[in-house]
Design an enzyme around this catalytic site. Sequence first.
Site, PDB file in Angstrom:
ATOM      1  N   LYS A  31     -23.325 -13.782  83.467  1.00 18.01           N
ATOM      2  CA  LYS A  31     -22.667 -14.870  82.733  1.00 18.01           C
ATOM      3  C   LYS A  31     -21.455 -15.389  83.521  1.00 18.01           C
ATOM      4  CE  LYS A  31     -23.481 -16.203  79.042  1.00 18.01           C
ATOM      5  NZ  LYS A  31     -24.397 -17.273  78.532  1.00 18.01           N
ATOM      6  N   TYR A  73     -25.128  -7.893  82.574  1.00 19.49           N
ATOM      7  CA  TYR A  73     -25.138  -9.079  81.692  1.00 19.49           C
ATOM      8  C   TYR A  73     -23.874  -9.916  81.923  1.00 19.49           C
ATOM      9  CZ  TYR A  73     -23.907 -11.738  77.501  1.00 19.49           C
ATOM     10  OH  TYR A  73     -23.489 -12.732  76.653  1.00 19.49           O
ATOM     11  N   THR A 118     -19.056 -16.077  77.396  1.00 20.09           N
ATOM     12  CA  THR A 118     -18.679 -14.918  76.592  1.00 20.09           C
ATOM     13  C   THR A 118     -17.360 -14.327  77.073  1.00 20.09           C
ATOM     14  OG1 THR A 118     -19.293 -12.623  76.163  1.00 20.09           O
ATOM     15  CG2 THR A 118     -20.242 -13.600  78.122  1.00 20.09           C
ATOM     16  N   ASP A 119     -16.650 -13.674  76.158  1.00 18.59           N
ATOM     17  CA  ASP A 119     -15.410 -12.996  76.577  1.00 18.59           C
ATOM     18  C   ASP A 119     -15.693 -11.855  77.562  1.00 18.59           C
ATOM     19  OD1 ASP A 119     -16.595 -11.217  74.774  1.00 18.59           O
ATOM     20  OD2 ASP A 119     -14.801 -10.888  73.572  1.00 18.59           O
ATOM     21  N   GLU A 120     -16.942 -11.372  77.582  1.00 13.98           N
ATOM     22  CA  GLU A 120     -17.255 -10.216  78.452  1.00 13.98           C
ATOM     23  C   GLU A 120     -17.078 -10.523  79.929  1.00 13.98           C
ATOM     24  OE1 GLU A 120     -20.632  -7.811  77.639  1.00 13.98           O
ATOM     25  OE2 GLU A 120     -20.448  -8.072  75.486  1.00 13.98           O
TER      26      GLU A 120
HETATM   27  P1  NAD Z   1     -30.230 -14.378  71.621  1.00 16.21           P
HETATM   28  O1  NAD Z   1     -30.703 -13.316  72.550  1.00 16.21           O
HETATM   29  O2  NAD Z   1     -30.311 -14.166  70.148  1.00 16.21           O
HETATM   30  O3  NAD Z   1     -31.001 -15.740  71.920  1.00 16.21           O
HETATM   31  C1  NAD Z   1     -31.247 -16.186  73.208  1.00 16.21           C
HETATM   32  C2  NAD Z   1     -32.282 -17.327  73.123  1.00 16.21           C
HETATM   33  O4  NAD Z   1     -32.504 -17.821  74.452  1.00 16.21           O
HETATM   34  C3  NAD Z   1     -33.640 -16.878  72.580  1.00 16.21           C
HETATM   35  O5  NAD Z   1     -34.104 -17.809  71.629  1.00 16.21           O
HETATM   36  C4  NAD Z   1     -34.532 -16.859  73.802  1.00 16.21           C
HETATM   37  O6  NAD Z   1     -35.895 -17.130  73.524  1.00 16.21           O
HETATM   38  C5  NAD Z   1     -33.894 -17.955  74.653  1.00 16.21           C
HETATM   39  N1  NAD Z   1     -34.172 -17.775  76.088  1.00 16.21           N
HETATM   40  C6  NAD Z   1     -34.010 -16.655  76.828  1.00 16.21           C
HETATM   41  N2  NAD Z   1     -34.393 -16.883  78.104  1.00 16.21           N
HETATM   42  C7  NAD Z   1     -34.767 -18.188  78.178  1.00 16.21           C
HETATM   43  C8  NAD Z   1     -35.233 -19.014  79.219  1.00 16.21           C
HETATM   44  N3  NAD Z   1     -35.402 -18.549  80.461  1.00 16.21           N
HETATM   45  N4  NAD Z   1     -35.508 -20.310  78.943  1.00 16.21           N
HETATM   46  C9  NAD Z   1     -35.346 -20.809  77.686  1.00 16.21           C
HETATM   47  N5  NAD Z   1     -34.920 -20.051  76.652  1.00 16.21           N
HETATM   48  C10 NAD Z   1     -34.643 -18.754  76.896  1.00 16.21           C
HETATM   49  O7  NAD Z   1     -28.728 -14.679  72.072  1.00 16.21           O
HETATM   50  P2  NAD Z   1     -27.464 -15.102  71.207  1.00 16.21           P
HETATM   51  O8  NAD Z   1     -26.777 -13.901  70.742  1.00 16.21           O
HETATM   52  O9  NAD Z   1     -27.874 -16.155  70.259  1.00 16.21           O
HETATM   53  O10 NAD Z   1     -26.550 -15.745  72.366  1.00 16.21           O
HETATM   54  C11 NAD Z   1     -26.675 -17.121  72.692  1.00 16.21           C
HETATM   55  C12 NAD Z   1     -25.692 -17.440  73.804  1.00 16.21           C
HETATM   56  O11 NAD Z   1     -24.360 -17.147  73.386  1.00 16.21           O
HETATM   57  C13 NAD Z   1     -25.918 -16.637  75.086  1.00 16.21           C
HETATM   58  O12 NAD Z   1     -25.695 -17.490  76.172  1.00 16.21           O
HETATM   59  C14 NAD Z   1     -24.865 -15.550  75.023  1.00 16.21           C
HETATM   60  O13 NAD Z   1     -24.480 -15.142  76.316  1.00 16.21           O
HETATM   61  C15 NAD Z   1     -23.734 -16.273  74.316  1.00 16.21           C
HETATM   62  N6  NAD Z   1     -22.816 -15.441  73.539  1.00 16.21           N
HETATM   63  C16 NAD Z   1     -23.306 -14.546  72.627  1.00 16.21           C
HETATM   64  C17 NAD Z   1     -22.411 -13.815  71.845  1.00 16.21           C
HETATM   65  C18 NAD Z   1     -22.892 -12.832  70.786  1.00 16.21           C
HETATM   66  O14 NAD Z   1     -22.074 -12.138  70.205  1.00 16.21           O
HETATM   67  N7  NAD Z   1     -24.190 -12.750  70.499  1.00 16.21           N
HETATM   68  C19 NAD Z   1     -21.039 -13.989  72.022  1.00 16.21           C
HETATM   69  C20 NAD Z   1     -20.582 -14.898  72.979  1.00 16.21           C
HETATM   70  C21 NAD Z   1     -21.482 -15.629  73.714  1.00 16.21           C
HETATM   71  O1  DAU Z   2     -18.327 -10.102  73.270  1.00 24.31           O
HETATM   72  C1  DAU Z   2     -19.392 -11.002  73.284  1.00 24.31           C
HETATM   73  C2  DAU Z   2     -20.687 -10.262  73.530  1.00 24.31           C
HETATM   74  O2  DAU Z   2     -20.940  -9.491  72.359  1.00 24.31           O
HETATM   75  C3  DAU Z   2     -21.854 -11.187  73.838  1.00 24.31           C
HETATM   76  O3  DAU Z   2     -21.620 -11.856  75.054  1.00 24.31           O
HETATM   77  C4  DAU Z   2     -23.169 -10.394  73.932  1.00 24.31           C
HETATM   78  O4  DAU Z   2     -24.259 -11.288  74.100  1.00 24.31           O
HETATM   79  C5  DAU Z   2     -23.346  -9.605  72.659  1.00 24.31           C
HETATM   80  O5  DAU Z   2     -24.495  -8.793  72.770  1.00 24.31           O
HETATM   81  C6  DAU Z   2     -22.114  -8.732  72.387  1.00 24.31           C
HETATM   82  O6  DAU Z   2     -21.999  -7.673  73.359  1.00 24.31           O
HETATM   83  P1  DAU Z   2     -21.605  -6.168  72.926  1.00 24.31           P
HETATM   84  O7  DAU Z   2     -22.114  -5.248  73.942  1.00 24.31           O
HETATM   85  O8  DAU Z   2     -20.178  -6.080  72.540  1.00 24.31           O
HETATM   86  O9  DAU Z   2     -22.475  -6.087  71.557  1.00 24.31           O
HETATM   87  P2  DAU Z   2     -23.394  -4.934  70.934  1.00 24.31           P
HETATM   88  O10 DAU Z   2     -23.758  -5.384  69.567  1.00 24.31           O
HETATM   89  O11 DAU Z   2     -24.468  -4.510  71.851  1.00 24.31           O
HETATM   90  O12 DAU Z   2     -22.365  -3.726  70.801  1.00 24.31           O
HETATM   91  C7  DAU Z   2     -21.163  -3.857  70.045  1.00 24.31           C
HETATM   92  C8  DAU Z   2     -20.398  -2.545  70.167  1.00 24.31           C
HETATM   93  O13 DAU Z   2     -21.145  -1.522  69.490  1.00 24.31           O
HETATM   94  C9  DAU Z   2     -20.257  -2.063  71.601  1.00 24.31           C
HETATM   95  O14 DAU Z   2     -19.005  -1.418  71.743  1.00 24.31           O
HETATM   96  C10 DAU Z   2     -21.372  -1.037  71.766  1.00 24.31           C
HETATM   97  C11 DAU Z   2     -21.517  -0.458  70.375  1.00 24.31           C
HETATM   98  N1  DAU Z   2     -22.879  -0.023  69.995  1.00 24.31           N
HETATM   99  C12 DAU Z   2     -23.907  -0.919  70.147  1.00 24.31           C
HETATM  100  C13 DAU Z   2     -25.195  -0.561  69.812  1.00 24.31           C
HETATM  101  C14 DAU Z   2     -26.335  -1.530  70.015  1.00 24.31           C
HETATM  102  C15 DAU Z   2     -23.085   1.226  69.441  1.00 24.31           C
HETATM  103  O15 DAU Z   2     -22.140   2.016  69.272  1.00 24.31           O
HETATM  104  N2  DAU Z   2     -24.361   1.574  69.104  1.00 24.31           N
HETATM  105  C16 DAU Z   2     -25.437   0.743  69.278  1.00 24.31           C
HETATM  106  O16 DAU Z   2     -26.578   1.145  68.952  1.00 24.31           O
END
Ligand code: NAD
Ligand code: DAU
Length: 335
Positions: free
Chosen positions: A155, A151, A124-126
């Site tokens: 990562k 988190y 992730t970019d985070e």
């Molecule tokens: P998500 O939370 O929707 O899904 C995570 C999945 O992993 C779930 O199906 C869960 O059951 C499974 N899981 C969790 N712990 C596990 C374990 N110990 N063993 C096996 N499976 C397990 O997450 P997402 O948003 O789909 O993100 C997927 C990946 O992409 C993550 O690695 C996250 O860090 C990365 N990522 C997410 C975003 C975003 O914006 N959501 C952006 C960049 C990178």
């Molecule tokens: O940038 C990539 C990341 O994006 C991934 O690695 C993470 O898995 C994914 O959860 C996401 O992280 P963020 O913290 O950026 O996403 P989130 O949707 O939680 O929040 C997006 C923005 O919105 C952040 O600035 C916080 C704000 N927010 C979020 C929630 C849940 C609110 O203002 N109110 C809320 O209730």
Amino acid sequence: MKTIFVTGGAGFIGSAFVRLVLDEISNVKIVNFDALTYAGNPDNLQGLDETRHRFVKGDICDKDAVLQALPEDCEAIFNFAAESHVDRSINSASEFVLTNVLGTQILLDSARAKNVRRFVQISTDEVMGTLPENETAFFTETSPLKPNSPYAASKAAAEHLVRAAHETFGVDTIITRCGNNYGQRQFPEKLIPLIIANAMNDESLPVYGDGKNVRDWIFVEDHCRAIWLAYERGKSGESYNIGARNERQNIEVVKSILDALDKPHSLIKFVTDRPGHDRRYAIDAAKVETELGWQPQTTWEEGLQKTIDWYLENQDWIKRIRNGAYRDYYKKQYG
Ligand code: NAD
Ligand code: DAU
């Protein structure tokens, strides 16, 4: 037929990746390994071609289970499995260290034990921390890792382990780092599905702080296409930043959703800010654009409308999630 091992394939991005590969790549079979935590959802796997997709329930921290499920002739591991929500990591970090750090190491060890050809870590970019607002700074592949939330720290630790496996043991690795994804089947703890679900039910919309934090949004299928290209064309040991050059302030995102649903802006409620809240993410995607030949295919306007339409058409999916456990989480997080 090649076989790939996808972890976390019942979650939001993992299930989109599984769908994309089954739809667009004809010579690939998938073993989908997922623990089905609160974020993993069997509904996300409905309608898949079961001749090419096999689901195995299992935990990436359980080495025996991973070794048993990993096919002998495995072409690649794609590690999506993670605890993924920043707010939950602030409330309790241990699960993040277990899955995101230990789980990644167990997968790397298993890849070596079974001679898996390539290991793709979905990062992730985070991990790169935060950028100043109102400046033209971007995250690049050489930006230092400066994670700010538990988190992001977990990562970043996983990335270091992937790098170490490459340098020490010669494991063929790729790391992808993407910005904020949106699209179908995202768990409604994340900003966009939470706002859509609350707005559909005329509930208040919690916006942290002043609402001016900036995220760089990408439609989930565009992210998945970039991961596939990084796997196919990427150089071993390299990292690839993925982004659609689509920076938006949170408040703008929330207002766009309200306008699309024809709901009043008065539903917006500014609430206490997230501790350590990163101000701005912005990705320089030049490397994936030039080296991999990748471009996003979905504009923000199209992607957001598709996402909203999906949630409107799949209200049962969201109702099943917004049950007791989700209610408890919501109460604890938002009061
Ligand atoms: P998500 O939370 O929707 O899904 C995570 C999945 O992993 C779930 O199906 C869960 O059951 C499974 N899981 C969790 N712990 C596990 C374990 N110990 N063993 C096996 N499976 C397990 O997450 P997402 O948003 O789909 O993100 C997927 C990946 O992409 C993550 O690695 C996250 O860090 C990365 N990522 C997410 C975003 C975003 O914006 N959501 C952006 C960049 C990178
Ligand atoms: O940038 C990539 C990341 O994006 C991934 O690695 C993470 O898995 C994914 O959860 C996401 O992280 P963020 O913290 O950026 O996403 P989130 O949707 O939680 O929040 C997006 C923005 O919105 C952040 O600035 C916080 C704000 N927010 C979020 C929630 C849940 C609110 O203002 N109110 C809320 O209730």
